[in-house]
Design a protein around this motif. Structure first.
Motif, mmCIF file in Angstrom:
data_model
loop_
_atom_site.group_PDB
_atom_site.id
_atom_site.type_symbol
_atom_site.label_atom_id
_atom_site.label_comp_id
_atom_site.label_asym_id
_atom_site.label_seq_id
_atom_site.Cartn_x
_atom_site.Cartn_y
_atom_site.Cartn_z
ATOM 1 N N UNK A 99 23.172 -11.604 -24.490
ATOM 2 C CA UNK A 99 21.856 -12.018 -24.550
ATOM 3 C C UNK A 99 20.832 -10.531 -24.598
ATOM 4 N N UNK A 100 21.277 -9.882 -23.578
ATOM 5 C CA UNK A 100 20.384 -8.400 -23.443
ATOM 6 C C UNK A 100 20.589 -7.505 -24.760
ATOM 7 N N UNK A 101 21.774 -7.798 -25.436
ATOM 8 C CA UNK A 101 22.195 -6.636 -26.726
ATOM 9 C C UNK A 101 21.254 -7.364 -27.669
ATOM 10 N N UNK A 102 21.512 -8.651 -27.765
ATOM 11 C CA UNK A 102 20.549 -9.455 -29.082
ATOM 12 C C UNK A 102 19.141 -9.281 -28.889
ATOM 13 N N UNK A 141 17.324 0.571 -27.758
ATOM 14 C CA UNK A 141 18.721 0.622 -27.392
ATOM 15 C C UNK A 141 18.842 -0.433 -26.166
ATOM 16 N N UNK A 142 20.210 -0.783 -26.098
ATOM 17 C CA UNK A 142 20.618 -1.359 -24.729
ATOM 18 C C UNK A 142 20.060 -0.859 -23.505
ATOM 19 N N UNK A 147 16.926 -0.429 -18.829
ATOM 20 C CA UNK A 147 16.106 0.342 -18.131
ATOM 21 C C UNK A 147 14.580 -0.397 -17.756
ATOM 22 N N UNK A 148 14.180 -0.998 -18.717
ATOM 23 C CA UNK A 148 12.955 -1.593 -18.725
ATOM 24 C C UNK A 148 13.066 -2.733 -17.744
ATOM 25 N N UNK A 149 14.030 -3.448 -17.721
ATOM 26 C CA UNK A 149 14.351 -4.388 -17.200
ATOM 27 C C UNK A 149 14.363 -4.313 -15.419
ATOM 28 N N UNK A 150 15.194 -3.127 -15.199
ATOM 29 C CA UNK A 150 15.200 -2.648 -13.836
ATOM 30 C C UNK A 150 13.852 -2.209 -13.447
ATOM 31 N N UNK A 151 13.264 -1.519 -14.209
ATOM 32 C CA UNK A 151 11.969 -0.912 -13.620
ATOM 33 C C UNK A 151 11.060 -2.307 -13.293
ATOM 34 N N UNK A 152 11.072 -3.347 -14.154
ATOM 35 C CA UNK A 152 10.269 -4.403 -14.041
ATOM 36 C C UNK A 152 10.661 -5.005 -12.613
#
Length: 88
Positions: free
Chosen positions: A14-17, A25-26, A31-36
């Protein structure tokens, strides 16, 4: 920094898609998800205290509290990301 992570296959796909759909890029997507998550996670100072009741319906024997909490947490994250994107 480079590291190795073990990620659930379904979540990885799902993340890659989603990263491909967004043209990033994945690595950037994660990184964006972790920052959030790091910015929007509150720290609980005291342990949770749940009330106890002596009467009422019982929890089914096959109920998996940890899985229920993981699903709720995952849904909360998906809703927050959708809110940021204006999808909800």
């Amino acid at each position: 920094m480079q590291t190795t992570l073990r990620i659930n296959d379904e979540i990885y796909r799902k993340a890659k898609t989603r990263a491909a759909e967004e043209g990033v890029t994945l690595t950037h997507f994660i990184e964006e998800a972790l920052r959030f998550r790091l910015q929007h996670t509150s720290v609980v100072e005291a342990p949770w205290s749940l009330p106890a009741f002596s009467a009422g319906p019982t929890v089914p024997k096959d109920f998996d509290l940890i899985e229920a909490l993981r699903q709720a947490d995952s849904q909360r994250d998906e809703n927050a990301i959708a809110d940021l994107r204006g999808e909800r």
